[in-house]
Write an enzyme that holds these catalytic residues in place. Sequence first.
Site, PDB file in Angstrom:
ATOM      1  N   ARG A  31       0.796  -1.221   0.000  1.00 53.32           N
ATOM      2  CA  ARG A  31       0.000   0.000   0.000  1.00 53.32           C
ATOM      3  C   ARG A  31       0.833   1.278   0.000  1.00 53.32           C
ATOM      4  NH1 ARG A  31      -4.627   0.695   4.408  1.00 53.32           N
ATOM      5  NH2 ARG A  31      -5.268  -1.253   3.458  1.00 53.32           N
ATOM      6  N   HIS A  77      -7.632  -3.806  -8.085  1.00 55.97           N
ATOM      7  CA  HIS A  77      -7.488  -3.109  -6.793  1.00 55.97           C
ATOM      8  C   HIS A  77      -8.847  -3.002  -6.100  1.00 55.97           C
ATOM      9  CE1 HIS A  77      -4.900  -0.643  -4.223  1.00 55.97           C
ATOM     10  NE2 HIS A  77      -5.886   0.236  -4.111  1.00 55.97           N
ATOM     11  N   TYR A 121     -16.507  13.667 -14.553  1.00 53.63           N
ATOM     12  CA  TYR A 121     -16.313  14.851 -15.399  1.00 53.63           C
ATOM     13  C   TYR A 121     -14.952  14.876 -16.084  1.00 53.63           C
ATOM     14  CZ  TYR A 121     -20.281  16.560 -12.695  1.00 53.63           C
ATOM     15  OH  TYR A 121     -21.498  16.691 -12.098  1.00 53.63           O
TER      16      TYR A 121
END
Length: 807
Positions: A31, A77, A121
Amino acid sequence: MANPEKLLDLPLEEVIGDRFGIYSKYIIQERALPDVRDGLKPVQRRILYAMHQDGNTHEKPFRKSAKTVGNVIGNYHPHGDTSVYDAMVRLSQDWKVRNVLIEMHGNNGSLDGDPPAAMRYTEARLSPIASELLRDIDRHTVDFVPNFDDTTEEPIVLPSRFPNLLVNGSTGISAGYATDIPPHHLGEVIDGAIMVMEKPDCTVGDLMTVIKGPDFPTGGIVQGIDGIKKAYRTGKGKIVVRGRSTIEPLKGGREQIVITELPYEVNKANLVKKMEELRLDRKVEGIAEVRDETDRTGTRVIIEMKKDGDAAGVLNYFYKNTDLQITYNFNMVAIVNKTPKLMGLKDILAAYIEHQKEVVTRRSAFDLKKAKERQHIVEGLIKAVSILDDVIQTIRASKDKKDAKHNLSEQYGFTDAQAEAIVNLQLYRLTNTDIQTLQQEADELKETIAHLEAVLGSEKMLIKVIKKELNTVKKKYAAERRTTIEHDIEEIKIDLEVMVASEDVMVALTKDGYIKRSSLRSFAASNGEDAAMKETDRMLLQQEMNTTDTLLVFTNKGHYLYLPVHEMPDKRWKELGQHVANLVPIDEDEEVVQAIAVKDFEEDLYLSFITKNGMIKRTELKQYQAQRRSKPLVALKLKDNDECIDVHLTDGSANIVIATRLGYGLWFDEQEAGLVGPRASGVKAVNLKDGDVVAGGKVFWPEEKPDLFIATQRGSVKKMAIAKTLEKSSRARRGLVMLRELKKSPHRIAGIEIVNDEDTMMLRTEKDTKVPVKVSELRSTDRYNNGSFVIDQDESGDVIEIWKNLK
């Protein structure tokens, strides 16, 4: 019957320790920390790989970010979409990453810390340089492992054609480990890697001739070569990063500071806000306005000065008190062989080179296998063309494809692979041109195989290939260096005038410790009346000072309080003021004995201390300039229940007169007491009889020809011309008797003062009677005269204190 529950009988600490160990290992490896080989954390690697697999590359149109995020979550993931999108956005921010790995259309955040637009967006694709990280991934260059649900595979590391860990840096916090690796210049890092390959025994000093230091995407100035060198050697080090600024002239003799680059990872909006707060709180003076004029052309923060503002001083103040200058701490931790390791520069480059050797070796082996397979096919095709009519006849006589392949192998000795290629051959390939093409391909394959075998058989050739590929990346992508490196960390000195508006004020301090400053207007409005204080109190200091001055307040316990005038409570003249203990905490039984105003600590002046037990100490004034002022500081060391009773500021040429309780007086040069440090206790000033103590120690300059005023506990006062009645002597003597000894009710000295005829002295008794005495009304007497009574001892009690009236 349901299966019975299986319970483990284990101690809680063992279970928690075990579970936390598993969790720690996971977040360290999977991580928060980057791999030393490709400089990526798992989530970043998965994003880049998913985009590559999806064909979302730089030469194709942009694609919605949400599609990529969904892809990453679905295939590689299995975590929250926010964490994936955040990691994706960071890789596209050119103020966070030196060479962006993702190109993004739409709002991807800003230097002001604004959040990016939602992933529905924005649109994204891999940047050209990101393709260099993934190049050749499909040529067996790296190992793959099954993904979380075994439906596909993902790479454990990327081939990484350039040392991404150093180029883009990394930051992360895991369990027990953190990493902070700054970004560097691509060209410099590649030169460094090539140097390590050419000269494996090179030192950090050698590497620093090419890798000058960090190259932050936001530019700025880095100070401290020693810190960089230490970090490159050990993995840990400290440097100073400051913004880039210039001072520009304006009309009317004014100036403005223009900041065009900020330190790495500093939030511009917060910085501008902090600067404006410091201006509004009047922590810094001389600024008219702070404004942010940043636009698409680049960062531009303006600090406009007032007419008399000191731009250089303000800039220094902001360097010291805002994030315009920060300290960056290297902590170069990365995953090596599945283990976190603190690494120096050479270690990181060496690990990267080892990775490249493996990548190029595996790629060459893959290409060699492919080339040999193709060579075999081409040889078969050339042979088939040479006996073309026979081959065609054999194929036409066969029942089906399988039979054709079998017959070709049987009759002409073709292998299975060659026979497959022959039966799949299209008719147009049988032209004369194609036979030449096959021959040309055979020659090329022969060269390729020879080259690949050379690479696999020689370390030197292998390194040559790696160097060539690195130089190609450098030539294609290296840009100008943005950060300037300076050798030394500049010490920031801030003039008090920058922080404090220069203003003349009236300062008052009482014996009980009440302090205040008042404007001269407020003082003038009182028509010369005394400052407000308690009935039992008296004024110790009343003086016009400037807000840039400092007041040193000395106590009987040998401490001093360092009080800048601008930090004193601003009160009206008629108000009481604040106790010094509210500014600097002192003991309840600690008393103020003296206060001295200081304009400049660098002047050649001295402080002389007199103690009750007859000690004198002299120290340079500059030794009392303090940085920390939140607690009482040591002015002198006191021994055996001693007390400080007098402090004087002198120029080195003063005379000192000391009077003892039993009536002895001693006069000597201040230079008799040598200079010592602030924490010393000094030397003996007067040789005291048993039971005697010092009643007072005063300084004077002989050319003034002053008088000595003496008051006894019985209320008697007298004045003596020092030059006529006392003999100049040396310190540590008993001195001369200044009172006539009486067998009954002897006089004891309550206090002394150096006076002129214009002075008025005040006496205070046990019963708090205050009696003024005009010096001009006293006649001079000799040493054996006990003076004249000014109070009735039986009525008012003993005289316990005397002072010069300040009005």
